[in-house]
Design a protein around this motif. Structure first.
Motif, mmCIF file in Angstrom:
data_model
loop_
_atom_site.group_PDB
_atom_site.id
_atom_site.type_symbol
_atom_site.label_atom_id
_atom_site.label_comp_id
_atom_site.label_asym_id
_atom_site.label_seq_id
_atom_site.Cartn_x
_atom_site.Cartn_y
_atom_site.Cartn_z
ATOM 1 N N GLN A 271 0.834 -1.204 0.000
ATOM 2 C CA GLN A 271 0.000 0.000 0.000
ATOM 3 C C GLN A 271 0.871 1.258 0.000
ATOM 4 O O GLN A 271 1.947 1.304 0.586
ATOM 5 C CB GLN A 271 -0.939 0.014 1.208
ATOM 6 N N ARG A 272 0.383 2.252 -0.703
ATOM 7 C CA ARG A 272 1.001 3.576 -0.766
ATOM 8 C C ARG A 272 2.476 3.515 -1.179
ATOM 9 O O ARG A 272 3.316 4.219 -0.626
ATOM 10 C CB ARG A 272 0.838 4.311 0.567
ATOM 11 N N ARG B 65 5.135 4.780 -3.424
ATOM 12 C CA ARG B 65 5.233 5.988 -4.234
ATOM 13 C C ARG B 65 6.583 6.137 -4.928
ATOM 14 O O ARG B 65 6.686 6.742 -5.979
ATOM 15 C CB ARG B 65 4.999 7.230 -3.343
ATOM 16 N N SER C 58 -2.819 -1.813 -3.134
ATOM 17 C CA SER C 58 -3.726 -0.688 -2.917
ATOM 18 C C SER C 58 -2.963 0.631 -2.974
ATOM 19 O O SER C 58 -1.961 0.803 -2.265
ATOM 20 C CB SER C 58 -4.422 -0.831 -1.555
ATOM 21 N N ASP C 59 -3.432 1.537 -3.808
ATOM 22 C CA ASP C 59 -2.908 2.906 -3.866
ATOM 23 C C ASP C 59 -1.394 2.917 -4.094
ATOM 24 O O ASP C 59 -0.655 3.585 -3.371
ATOM 25 C CB ASP C 59 -3.269 3.646 -2.579
ATOM 26 N N CYS C 60 -0.928 2.151 -5.074
ATOM 27 C CA CYS C 60 0.502 2.101 -5.394
ATOM 28 C C CYS C 60 0.726 2.778 -6.742
ATOM 29 O O CYS C 60 0.285 2.262 -7.772
ATOM 30 C CB CYS C 60 0.999 0.656 -5.416
ATOM 31 N N ARG C 61 1.419 3.900 -6.722
ATOM 32 C CA ARG C 61 1.640 4.666 -7.959
ATOM 33 C C ARG C 61 3.115 5.023 -8.078
ATOM 34 O O ARG C 61 3.530 6.136 -7.779
ATOM 35 C CB ARG C 61 0.769 5.919 -7.969
ATOM 36 N N ASP D 12 -5.676 -2.673 -7.218
ATOM 37 C CA ASP D 12 -6.057 -1.297 -7.512
ATOM 38 C C ASP D 12 -5.376 -0.888 -8.810
ATOM 39 O O ASP D 12 -4.158 -0.710 -8.852
ATOM 40 C CB ASP D 12 -5.609 -0.386 -6.357
ATOM 41 N N SER E 137 -4.269 1.613 -10.985
ATOM 42 C CA SER E 137 -4.073 3.060 -10.928
ATOM 43 C C SER E 137 -3.770 3.663 -12.293
ATOM 44 O O SER E 137 -3.749 4.874 -12.439
ATOM 45 C CB SER E 137 -2.932 3.391 -9.959
ATOM 46 N N SER F 26 -10.750 0.734 -8.924
ATOM 47 C CA SER F 26 -9.999 1.901 -9.365
ATOM 48 C C SER F 26 -10.952 3.071 -9.511
ATOM 49 O O SER F 26 -12.170 2.933 -9.367
ATOM 50 C CB SER F 26 -9.294 1.623 -10.691
ATOM 51 N N SER F 27 -10.388 4.234 -9.801
ATOM 52 C CA SER F 27 -11.224 5.417 -10.027
ATOM 53 C C SER F 27 -10.877 6.075 -11.362
ATOM 54 O O SER F 27 -11.278 7.203 -11.611
ATOM 55 C CB SER F 27 -11.015 6.433 -8.890
#
Length: 705
Positions: free
Chosen positions: A164-165, A167, A197-200, A370, A372, A397-398
């Motif tokens: 998660q997270r 970056r 989750s939320d890995c960019r 997720d 992204s 995802s969004s």
């Protein structure tokens, strides 16, 4: 919990003294009477608190309160999703493990420190989900020699791995550490689920590596990194003899790192030499301990530090790692060729040539991903067709996905599902914005993947021309294997025929959850219920949320009469909005004759005091109702109505184990009457209630207007 300000008593002073000398008094403490053990618990550090658990339980003492107090004292905030008292011990020790792994100062609390123990060793036994954040410091630490025994414990306990997270791109050392840790936990451990989750990250190479390893592939780069481990490992064996020092960051062992911070139990199978030789003890699936084997000087060194013998397994480890690498070489070549030649244009042209190592290496069976970016979508598309071990896939995802991208993803799913070896049965797609209608997507999905048993979809969609065809020409029935279906609809109007074509082909459907349906005509809601009663005889659980049922009250009664549901949930469905007294009387008359119905949930339906009193008839007269869970939360029930309801239940008591949910009702307006009602109800059933502040609730309502 702090006891500094409490007046001293003889028992408290003795408990403090015992807690400070548990190293010599531990077994005597286990023999204390239960009442004294209970008083001792708040003073024990986490290590002895965990070790005294069995003795306390045998004497009828629960340690739950002690773990909760410790959580509030050390962590100082409630964990998300803690619903059971039994969770506190596991949640605390799992959280403590991750905090210690990250080097957080919270673990400097006096009750988490003891020079005789290691918090990572203790916590590892309770880690079900291992989480890696940001720069993968946790993976680097777990790959160190001094924590080899911790990784060995995690291999048995960890079921989920979560990223998660993330970056920043990790450095090479972190990547190699992560590669080794994943290989140990996934290919030779018990990991079942991967969560991303939320890995960019700027570079996608690390995500590609993670997904490939979870799918059972060892790419060329992964093999190179593991070979580096093996080479350094062999080099260490030579340096041990000549007294040299390795240069690899993974093999540096200082003298103060050799102490084994394990429990006091004499178990040679858990005593791991802090040098790297024990780090990969179980890379081989068939390792036997030879207790008669001659120990080396390093074993003697470890024995001096931890008073337990450690076993030499260097040769076995090297051979087993090399075997793992050898068995995957051919499949990795195929995979690499496939990835290099795979593009959006010819993605599925080469998928049949992919072979994998699932017969040699374990693969995860559940993936929560997720997406992204579009590149993430390409990664999973290239792996899906041959990821036959995958049982559950959740994609969320969004970002907006266009039709070609969506169809390529569906085609990858289709390739996987068409394989006779495929285990994929559970699919969830949520949060993705796309221009195809939800019902059209659902039909296409089930046509391509007819063996799916559980599907959940929740998209933000734009109105599509294809759905207009449903009003002209009803689509054919879509035969499928669904046992569970959950759909959250967008705000647009629903054309019912598309949904009915799916439901009529779901002869084995047992659970149905529909949220936010906006029907085109007033008759559609009733038509849906009538169709369910006729076409889905196996339906056991129905949940409808935010659906206007006030226009089809007769169909609701027909549906309840002609189905054998075990549970029904009408949340914010306005079901009692019209002809409340008459409809409720008919509703109760039907429900009280349904012995199969055990759960009735009607939250947010404006039941009020009048409706609550009528609902009490569920348990009167000739009722054969089997209801054990009644949810009447968020129904504007006041104190006097609740008291009257309680008095009626007293005359015709429900089943003794009835669970009554009264949350989110303004019972604070008349506290004394509410207290009387609660005293009466708690003698008759198990009441679920929360604190309610009417003024704050009204302020929130005004602010949202």
């Amino acid at each position: 919990m702090s006891f500094d300000n409490l007046p001293p008593t003889l028992v408290r002073l003795c408990a403090v003294a015992v807690s400070r000398n548990m190293d010599s008094l531990e077994h005597q403490a286990w023999d204390l009477p239960g009442s004294l053990i209970e008083q001792l618990l708040p003073f024990l550090n986490i290590f002895y608190l965990e070790r005294i658990e069995n003795a306390a339980v045998q004497k009828g003492i629960s340690t739950t309160a002690a773990w909760f107090a410790l959580w509030m004292e050390v962590i100082r905030n409630r964990p998300v999703g803690c619903t059971s008292d039994r969770d506190w011990k596991q949640k605390f020790l799992e959280s403590a493990f991750h905090i210690a792994l990250s080097g957080n100062s919270k673990m400097e609390h006096e009750r988490t420190k003891d020079p005789r123990f290691c918090i990572l060793t203790l916590g590892a036994k309770y880690v079900k989900q291992l989480t890696f954040n940001n720069r993968l410091q946790g993976a680097v630490k777990l790959a160190m020699n001094k924590f080899s025994h911790v990784l060995q414990i995690l291999k048995e306990t960890v079921l989920n791995i979560k990223f998660q997270r993330l970056r920043q791109n990790p450095d090479k050392n972190a990547v190699i550490s992560l590669t080794y840790v994943l290989h140990r936990l996934i290919h030779h451990g018990n990991v079942q689920r991967l969560i991303i989750s939320d890995c960019r990250m700027p570079s996608c190479s690390i995500m590609t590596r993670i997904l490939q390893m979870c799918a059972g592939y060892l790419s060329v780069e992964v093999q190179d990194d593991l070979n580096c481990f093996v080479s350094n490992f062999q080099m260490r064996g030579v340096e041990d003899k000549i007294g040299g020092s390795p240069t690899s960051p993974f093999l540096i062992v200082r003298e103060n790192e050799l102490a084994c911070p394990l429990s006091l139990e004499q178990d040679t199978s858990t005593c791991m030499d802090q040098s790297y030789k024990c780090n990969t003890l179980h890379l081989s699936r068939n390792i036997c301990f030879d207790n008669k084997r001659k120990r080396t000087w390093k074993d003697v060194q470890c024995h001096k530090e931890c008073k337990q013998p450690c076993l030499e397994t260097k040769q076995t480890i090297v051979i087993s790692v090399q075997e793992d690498l050898h068995t995957s070489q051919e499949s990795c070549k195929n995979l690499q060729e496939n990835i290099k030649c795979t593009t959006c244009k010819d993605l599925f042209t080469h998928t049949p040539s992919i072979s994998h190592t699932s017969s040699y290496l374990r693969c995860i069976s559940a993936l929560d991903l997720d997406l992204s970016s579009y590149s993430d979508c390409l990664k999973i598309q290239s792996l899906l067709p041959s990821w036959v071990s995958l049982h559950s896939l959740e994609v969320f995802s969004s970002w907006h996905i266009n039709k070609p991208e969506l169809f390529k993803f569906l085609e990858a799913l289709s390739c996987l599902c068409q394989s006779t070896e495929s285990f994929l049965r559970v699919l969830s797609l949520s949060g993705i914005a796309c221009p195809i209608s939800l019902t059209a997507l659902l039909i296409q999905l089930l046509k391509l993947c007819p063996r799916l048993e559980s599907v959940s979809v929740s998209f933000s969609v734009e109105q599509d021309q294809e759905e207009e065809q449903f009003s002209i020409l009803p689509p054919a029935i879509v035969e499928n294997s669904l046992t569970s279906l959950k759909v959250t609809f967008p705000l647009e109007t629903l054309h019912l025929q598309g949904l009915l074509s799916v439901l009529r082909g779901s002869g084995n459907l047992q659970r149905l959850h529909l949220t936010g349906m906006r029907f085109k005509t007033r008759q559609d809601a009733g038509a849906l219920l009538l169709s369910l009663a006729d076409s889905n005889p196996e339906l056991c659980w129905l949940t409808l949320e935010d659906v206007n049922l006030s226009v089809c009250q007769n169909e609701v009664l027909h549906f309840l009469k002609h189905t054998d549901l075990k549970g029904v949930n009408f949340t914010e469905c306005r079901i009692f909005e019209r002809n409340k007294a008459e409809f409720l009387s008919n509703f109760v008359a039907v429900v009280k004759q349904k012995k199969s119905l055990v759960t009735l949930q009607v939250p947010g339906n404006r039941l009020g005091n009048q409706g609550l009193v009528l609902l009490a008839d569920l348990f009167t007269g000739d009722s054969v109702s089997g209801i054990i869970h009644l949810d009447i939360s968020s129904n504007f029930i006041l104190s006097d109505g609740l008291l009257q309801f309680g008095k009626m239940l007293q005359k015709s008591p429900p089943q003794s184990h009835l669970k009554l949910d009264l949350r989110h009702n303004p019972l604070d307006r008349d506290i004394e009457t509410s207290k009387q009602a609660m005293e009466l109800l708690t003698r008759l059933c198990r009441v679920v209630i929360n604190s309610w502040n009417s003024q704050a609730a009204f302020a929130d309502y005004i602010s949202a207007m």
